[in-house]
Design an enzyme around this catalytic site. Sequence first.
Site, PDB file in Angstrom:
ATOM      1  N   GLN A  95      -4.186  -1.329   9.812  1.00  0.00           N
ATOM      2  CA  GLN A  95      -4.305  -2.662   9.217  1.00  0.00           C
ATOM      3  C   GLN A  95      -4.966  -3.636  10.198  1.00  0.00           C
ATOM      4  O   GLN A  95      -4.610  -3.695  11.378  1.00  0.00           O
ATOM      5  CB  GLN A  95      -2.914  -3.176   8.801  1.00  0.00           C
ATOM      6  CG  GLN A  95      -2.922  -4.494   8.043  1.00  0.00           C
ATOM      7  CD  GLN A  95      -3.560  -4.416   6.659  1.00  0.00           C
ATOM      8  OE1 GLN A  95      -3.680  -3.347   6.065  1.00  0.00           O
ATOM      9  NE2 GLN A  95      -3.983  -5.554   6.132  1.00  0.00           N
ATOM     10  N   ASP A 141     -10.575   3.501   4.700  1.00  0.00           N
ATOM     11  CA  ASP A 141     -11.053   2.115   4.669  1.00  0.00           C
ATOM     12  C   ASP A 141     -12.582   2.040   4.618  1.00  0.00           C
ATOM     13  O   ASP A 141     -13.130   0.974   4.318  1.00  0.00           O
ATOM     14  CB  ASP A 141     -10.613   1.386   5.951  1.00  0.00           C
ATOM     15  CG  ASP A 141      -9.373   0.537   5.741  1.00  0.00           C
ATOM     16  OD1 ASP A 141      -9.213  -0.015   4.641  1.00  0.00           O
ATOM     17  OD2 ASP A 141      -8.575   0.418   6.696  1.00  0.00           O
ATOM     18  N   LYS A 196       0.842  -1.204   0.000  1.00  0.00           N
ATOM     19  CA  LYS A 196       0.000   0.000   0.000  1.00  0.00           C
ATOM     20  C   LYS A 196       0.878   1.255   0.000  1.00  0.00           C
ATOM     21  O   LYS A 196       0.627   2.201  -0.742  1.00  0.00           O
ATOM     22  CB  LYS A 196      -0.933  -0.010   1.221  1.00  0.00           C
ATOM     23  CG  LYS A 196      -2.030  -1.071   1.112  1.00  0.00           C
ATOM     24  CD  LYS A 196      -2.808  -1.270   2.410  1.00  0.00           C
ATOM     25  CE  LYS A 196      -3.851  -2.383   2.245  1.00  0.00           C
ATOM     26  NZ  LYS A 196      -4.594  -2.688   3.491  1.00  0.00           N
TER      27      LYS A 196
HETATM   28  N1  GUN Z   1      -7.154  -6.442   6.454  1.00  0.00           N
HETATM   29  C1  GUN Z   1      -7.609  -7.119   5.378  1.00  0.00           C
HETATM   30  N2  GUN Z   1      -8.175  -6.289   4.482  1.00  0.00           N
HETATM   31  C2  GUN Z   1      -8.068  -5.048   4.997  1.00  0.00           C
HETATM   32  C3  GUN Z   1      -8.455  -3.750   4.522  1.00  0.00           C
HETATM   33  O1  GUN Z   1      -9.043  -3.571   3.448  1.00  0.00           O
HETATM   34  N3  GUN Z   1      -8.163  -2.717   5.340  1.00  0.00           N
HETATM   35  C4  GUN Z   1      -7.550  -2.884   6.551  1.00  0.00           C
HETATM   36  N4  GUN Z   1      -7.316  -1.807   7.287  1.00  0.00           N
HETATM   37  N5  GUN Z   1      -7.177  -4.069   7.013  1.00  0.00           N
HETATM   38  C5  GUN Z   1      -7.440  -5.140   6.237  1.00  0.00           C
END
Ligand code: GUN
Length: 302
Positions: free
Chosen positions: A98, A121, A54
Amino acid sequence: MSAEILSGTETAGALRKELAARVEAIRSSQGWVPGLATVLVGDDPASRAYVGMKNRAAGEVGIHSRQIDLPADVPEAELLGLVEGLNADPEIHGILVQLPLPGHIRESRILEAIRPEKDVDGFHPVNVGRLSSGDRDVLAPCTPAGIVELLLRNGHDPSGRHVVVVGRSNIVGKPMASLLLRKGRGGDATVTVAHSRTPDLGAVTRLADILIVAVGWPGTVTGEMVRPGAVVVDVGVNRVDDASTEKGYRLVGDVDFEGVRAVAGAITPVPGGVGPMTIATLLSNTLQAAMALRAMDEGMQG
Ligand code: GUN
């Protein structure tokens, strides 16, 4: 018949190019760039890899990115304090913590602490509520929003189609249904959500014009569960042992790729399908959040 391969890598590449041009236009004409903060708690290798991807992708389109690594035993109060600092930081327009978080931290406390305007998110309850109310300007969760974009950009508009979503998670299944039900671009679908307690899953999945599978279990959907010609989107990323590879494992989705490919009209690969679209959508959300925050600030000054 062998299905069309829906390449998320290619579609995300096109989207990232567009984003890079928009970020550069802002930088050169207005002298600022969008900023994204990612927070990684603990040392789960898969989470570390995702967060790294990311941040790299953000840098590649000209978005300023900041990764904050915290130990697995960080107190909840310290993480809350960090989020408060990022909420107030004018260089940061998007905040991503995350998931999953270690067991001693209440996930809902953290997600609710993120300022909704910076919630790239789309997990804050305010944004979840706005999305399910049909708001078209809301920051929507990256994986389902990326899937909608992948479908639209490859000629598979969900409008008027029967979409079956398998999986009811807060990250994918539920927001996927909300997006597809929304009126307008990318929505207007007839939506069925199936899950682990659905009896005779195949009878439901065979109804789908578009089948989206997000359960986290390899081989959940096989060829006989798919209607000939259907579009199949595989959200799963599962490690299966494979002694013939260097790492000792390989990545597979939730769908039996070879079996379904022979029946479907189109299918996403794993890797190279949904994953790159999730990341590109995070960048798109960061730009969207930045523009909205700047407009809000200017409104207050002027
Ligand atoms: N863990 C798995 N997918 C995601 C996501 O799209 N965002 C976040 N913050 N954590 C995740």
